[in-house]
Design an enzyme around this catalytic site. Sequence first.
Site, short mmCIF file in Angstrom:
data_model
loop_
_atom_site.label_atom_id
_atom_site.label_comp_id
_atom_site.label_asym_id
_atom_site.label_seq_id
_atom_site.Cartn_x
_atom_site.Cartn_y
_atom_site.Cartn_z
N HIS A 1 0.81 -1.22 0.00
CA HIS A 1 0.00 0.00 0.00
C HIS A 1 0.83 1.26 0.00
O HIS A 1 0.35 2.34 -0.35
CB HIS A 1 -0.96 0.01 1.19
CG HIS A 1 -2.12 -0.91 1.00
ND1 HIS A 1 -2.07 -2.25 1.31
CD2 HIS A 1 -3.36 -0.70 0.49
CE1 HIS A 1 -3.23 -2.81 1.02
NE2 HIS A 1 -4.03 -1.90 0.52
N GLY A 2 2.08 1.16 0.41
CA GLY A 2 2.90 2.36 0.38
C GLY A 2 4.21 2.13 1.09
O GLY A 2 4.32 1.24 1.94
#
Lengths: 375, 468
Positions: B320-321
């Site tokens: 997600h990051g």
Amino acid sequence: MSRNTPDKKGMTSTVRRLAARLHQCTALVMLCIIALLTAANVLAEDRKMSEKENRNLAAVPEVSSDKIVSGQFMEDFEMYLSDQFVCRDLWVSAKTFLDSLTGKNYANGVYKGKDGYLIEDAAAPLEEQLQDNIAAINALANSGDAAVYTMIVPNAVSILSDKLPAFAPVRSQEQDLASFRSRLSVNVHDINIEKVLSAHRDEDIYYRTDHHWTTTGAYYAFTEAAASLGLDAEQISYNIYKVSNDFKGTMASASGYACKPDTIEVYVPETSSVQYVIEYVEEQKKSASAYQSAQLKTHDKYTFFLGGNSPLLRIKTTNEDGGRLLLVKDSYANCFLPFLIPYYKEIVVVDPRYYYEDIFTEIENEEITEILFFI
Amino acid sequence: MVFSSLVFLFAFLPVTLAVYYLAPGRIKNLILLLASLIFYAWGEPVYVILMMLSILFNYFMGRDIDFNREDKNKKRASLVLAVAVNLVILGFFKYYGFFINTVNGILHLHIPCRELALPIGISFYTFQTLSYIIDVYRDRVNVQKNILHFGLYVCLFPQLIAGPIVKYVDVADQIEQRSMNLNKFGSGMVYFVRGLGKKVLLANNIGLLYDAVAGMELSGISVLTAWLGAAAYTFQIYFDFSGYSDMAVGLGKMLGFHFFKNFDYPYRSKSITEFWRRWHISLSTWFRDYLYIPLGGNRVRVERHIFNIMVVWLLTGLWHGASWNFVVWGLYYGTLLLIEKYITGRWIKQLPDVLQHVITMVIVMIGWVFFFSPDLSYAVSYIGHMFGVGSAGIAGRDAVYYLLTNAVLLLICAVGSTPYVHQIFYALMLNPKKKHIYSAVAVYAVIFLISVSYLVSATYNPFLYFRF
């Protein structure tokens, strides 16, 4: 399968047929809408400028390989499409209307208050700028060359807080004002107009669609200022004239809210015979009136007063007994100044946001005896 | 380019649809491929080259694995190379800066690094190409010999930049042959309009409430404000992401494809396990098929199972990051899933439904705090504020204001997160006795037009003489 035997998803063939019909109709209707709007956008002539937003609209962007590689072209094109979208203003109005349906009463920094008031929140003062201003005011007051007065014009949000939407979380200006006053030298005479404005808050002392005060608001402030400046406010009585019924100001533009236009009034002295001439030094113009009717045809009708903001004005009057005043001002003073004019022999008006010369030379040359700061 | 933009709705989409449907069958895929490249290049005029290189590389690696199918060692070597190169590219663009900063932090070094802009959609298309490579290796799918078809699989514009992550095996046949008719097209349009409304009307507007709270000094916010901010973000991310997925599914249908749904009303879940069966389904499925099960899944000893779960969720978080927030967020869910499986699972089911639901949502909302916080200390402090630690009272004036002015929207979002709106709407509209389908069509048209008014207004930008 018979008509009413449900399938895996629990749908009967009748329902399935209806669903198919719904999908087909939706497809056709949506394709029509998209095609029509696309065609309208292509065919509609581009507008140069938006009256509502008071700015030039984006034009067809240039294509170049540099601009494509950097993505600039794409950005410009999206801006162009949006700015030139067919019936742009109508879409925007629809959106603000829908927003208020859901209970929203805030847009672009502006609250949609009671009785048609559009009120913006007060910005926090910039400490650095504040410090410079206070230092300059105190230095002038302590030098003793002229009597120094300050007048803090409160925003509508402070005086008309009862017109704000319920619970609107706005900054309290009270603290800002108190802290400002506490930092002024004892030699500064502060003219406090909050009380008189609050007392008249049921009259139209602020515009509903603009951030400025009305001429009526300025008049009440003048009566308070006159007492401090030693002027006899009773000496002159006024005839009040409406000059525009069609003023939609900055708050209306900023928020995009639909609103009833404001009225602009002027207070014309009935009993004064003082004549005056205003010299717009930078613009090299002279005028025998503080009002510019031509501005009533423009978007920002508040510029009717003094034609907007000029760096330096010199006003000379036929009142030989009056003093010489330096007014350091912002735009709130534009509709306030006409009240002062008949009481002075000369008024020098400086707008510090545009004036870059040495103010001390001006004070000396013009033999200024009083200085009034609009904050 | 994003779907919820005027340039997509009134330039790209009508032109693409017109050309696509007018073109003869055999060049439809070519048209789609070109349209998809333009779609991507509109937002990434440079990185589009990276994507094309990725397509070429994976096309040839697929061929190579297939070519070596008789020789196990060579085949495995090709797979390892392909997977490694894909992960290195993803790692370089997505995690390089994070990695260097972490190393600098731990070793007190000052290795300079220029953070590169993350190519849009790289996390999505890398996972798609990996699914192809791995499935070719496992003989689950036939190798794709037509580079045009393979390119179209990777960069098909509906799912290109924000998912769903479509596995090659699920669309292999459709790429070569798919049916198109007005019914399917219309059903796609319904999906699309619904998704557009979710994104533009619900997500963007409730996002303003989140922005207002995020813009405040943390020290000054009350308990109610903190919860309002978290609730606003909870709705924003759901309607934003699921709206975007709906639009993708809808566009796919308009072009004749069928993608699986990516969200299944996740906020109605009564446990975290259930939540993750309903949230971003294509990502969970991907991790399950290509990581969790190959690691042994749950058919292993307990210690190993715990390890498997934590690895999967660490990587899910990182996907997600590139920041510690996402690592913590991933491990948070890994831990909670294990707790649910081994400890609380059984007795939580005995609680009343409402309570199960509330507990799940509170856990999910706390999870989102890690997601939206700029760093871990902010997240911890924010969660503290939600429970009265360091907060400015229970509810201030601002909290009441935000609650009042957003009550309608919050209610719409809450109701919209349940399946009931859709069920009731369809039961009413498709009632055979009362023919309401034209009202339903009108509802979709109105949702679309209102969305357009919000999109046009987004650039409302008056020039003002403020403070002058």
